[in-house]
Design a protein around this motif. Structure first.
Motif, PDB file in Angstrom:
ATOM      1  N   CYS A 123       1.120  -3.458  -1.232  1.00 29.04           N
ATOM      2  CA  CYS A 123       0.348  -2.977  -0.079  1.00 29.04           C
ATOM      3  C   CYS A 123      -0.394  -1.700  -0.440  1.00 29.04           C
ATOM      4  N   ARG A 183      -3.021   1.359   1.821  1.00 31.23           N
ATOM      5  CA  ARG A 183      -3.685   1.735   3.064  1.00 31.23           C
ATOM      6  C   ARG A 183      -5.188   1.598   2.898  1.00 31.23           C
ATOM      7  N   TRP A 240      -3.512  -1.638   6.837  1.00 28.52           N
ATOM      8  CA  TRP A 240      -2.810  -1.837   5.574  1.00 28.52           C
ATOM      9  C   TRP A 240      -3.200  -3.204   5.012  1.00 28.52           C
ATOM     10  N   GLU A 281      -0.981  -0.693  11.743  1.00 27.45           N
ATOM     11  CA  GLU A 281       0.202   0.103  11.405  1.00 27.45           C
ATOM     12  C   GLU A 281       1.485  -0.555  11.907  1.00 27.45           C
ATOM     13  N   LYS A 327       2.596  -3.355   9.550  1.00 23.70           N
ATOM     14  CA  LYS A 327       3.202  -2.811   8.328  1.00 23.70           C
ATOM     15  C   LYS A 327       4.605  -2.295   8.614  1.00 23.70           C
TER      16      LYS A 327
END
Length: 406
Positions: free
Chosen positions: A17, A19, A24, A39, A42
């Motif tokens: 992963c 950002r 993400w 968010e 994730k």
């Protein structure tokens, strides 16, 4: 298992992963499948990887953030993406993965391909070659450069040998730079409109850093420019007019010939992926096609097909993508129209003329040479079209999904 059929506990595959703005990018390098998550998504993955059950992950997320996320539905989506290795202690069936080419080549062995000194060295060689071309008339390049000998067969042989070697080096550069980031990569035949191409699938490179992504996208072009520069520098060291001088200049020009094709971004070339990355678009080609179809419907005042969105699809995109998609849609329509127009006006009539003439010569059997010539046309030209069709059908079935929000 929950009432909806979703497992209570899951074990996820190893996921990478990074950002990207306020989202993400999460995915599996082994399969090249990835997705954009908010968010909260994730956070759910982190909780599941920490060993929490599906209900516990939903409760913890609501406790920590106040967000009420449908975690069972989210887990179902992860299973569709083949991100889940086990569900309630049982392995989750997944499609068999083919071993990548050069499977024994490990990322650490080709990490050098990502070193910033390489593009700097390539740029230095290119600048030196261009400077020499500017000051030495014997290094100038035009169509006569390719005709380095009066023997046409030798001209064709050198062009084919140099062209195919450069093509393989171009794609191998994509493969090696992608492998250096942990992405397996796969070289295969593909189609771009009427063109049959050799391409490298580096799905999963989206999980790498931007510098590494751009390096992988531009690796092939860098190889072409480096070969061009080295050939020009070597030709500068040879006596003007000699055989090595003429051959090296022919190789230099051959290395440049594929580069204009890379500028045709409406066909998802190397430069297209650079453009998509720099604009921050998830699926510039797909979204551009959707917007072009919407604009065409509005222009012709036609209703959308059942299941298609009635409104402007670009209106649903983030603001930083919307303008890029609308501009790209114009480039997509104009470029595609020009290419298909060339196909209809030039390529198809020429090919039909050659094929019909070959069939006529083959059936008449006037002489052995005409029969052999006709057979060669049918085998090579006809075979090329059959190969294009087979490749087109295969790629439509196996085309990887673009990055979308989940």
């Amino acid at each position: 298992m929950t009432d909806t059929g979703t497992p209570t506990t899951v074990r996820l595959h190893d996921l990478a992963c990074r950002r990207d703005r306020d989202e993400w990018i999460v995915g599996r390098l082994a399969t090249g499948r990835f997705v954009a998550l908010p968010e909260a998504g994730k956070r759910v993955i982190d909780l599941l990887q920490a060993g929490l059950s599906v209900p516990e992950a939903g409760a913890r997320l609501k406790q920590d953030t106040g967000e009420d996320v449908d975690v069972p539905e989210f887990v179902t989506a992860l299973m569709d993406l083949e991100f889940v290795a086990e569900a309630d202690g049982r392995p989750v069936p997944a499609a068999a993965m083919k071993p990548p080419p050069l499977a024994g080549l490990r990322p650490h062995q080709v990490r050098w391909t990502l070193h910033p000194a390489l593009p700097a060295a390539a740029g230095t060689l290119l600048a030196a070659a261009l400077l020499l071309i500017g000051v030495r008339p014997d290094l100038s390049l035009d169509f006569r450069t390719l005709l380095w000998t009066s023997h046409g067969s030798l001209v064709i042989a050198l062009g084919a040998a140099a062209g195919w070697t450069l093509l393989l080096l171009h794609e191998l550069a994509h493969l090696l730079t992608a492998r250096a980031t942990g992405v397996p990569g796969r070289i295969e035949l593909g189609t771009r409109l009427q063109f049959l191409v050799l391409q490298t699938d580096i799905s999963g490179i989206e999980l790498a850093s931007r510098r590494h992504r751009l390096t992988a996208y531009l690796a092939g072009v860098t190889v072409n420019l480096t070969v061009f520069a080295l050939a020009v520098l070597a030709a500068a060291a040879a006596a003007p007019g000699t055989l090595p001088h003429r051959v090296l200049l022919a190789v230099a020009l051959t290395a440049l010939l594929p580069l204009p094709f890379q500028l045709m971004v409406f066909m998802r070339t190397d430069v297209y992926f650079v453009l998509q990355d720099l604009t921050g678009c998830r699926d510039l080609y797909g979204d551009g096609r959707a917007y072009a179809a919407y604009a065409a419907r509005r222009l012709m005042r036609r209703k959308p097909r059942p299941g298609s969105p009635a409104g402007d699809p670009s209106a649903l995109l983030p603001s930083h993508e919307r303008r890029a998609v609308r501009i790209y849609a114009v480039v997509l329509v104009v470029g595609t129209a020009v290419c298909l127009g060339f196909l209809a006006a030039i390529t198809v009539p020429a090919d039909l003329t050659l094929l019909s003439g070959a069939v006529r010569d083959l059936s008449s059997g006037r002489s052995l040479s005409s029969v052999l010539d006709a057979a060669a046309v049918l085998v090579f030209l006809g075979g090329l079209h059959v190969l294009w069709l087979v490749t087109w059908l295969r790629t439509r079935r196996q085309m990887p999904e673009p990055l979308k929000n989940l």
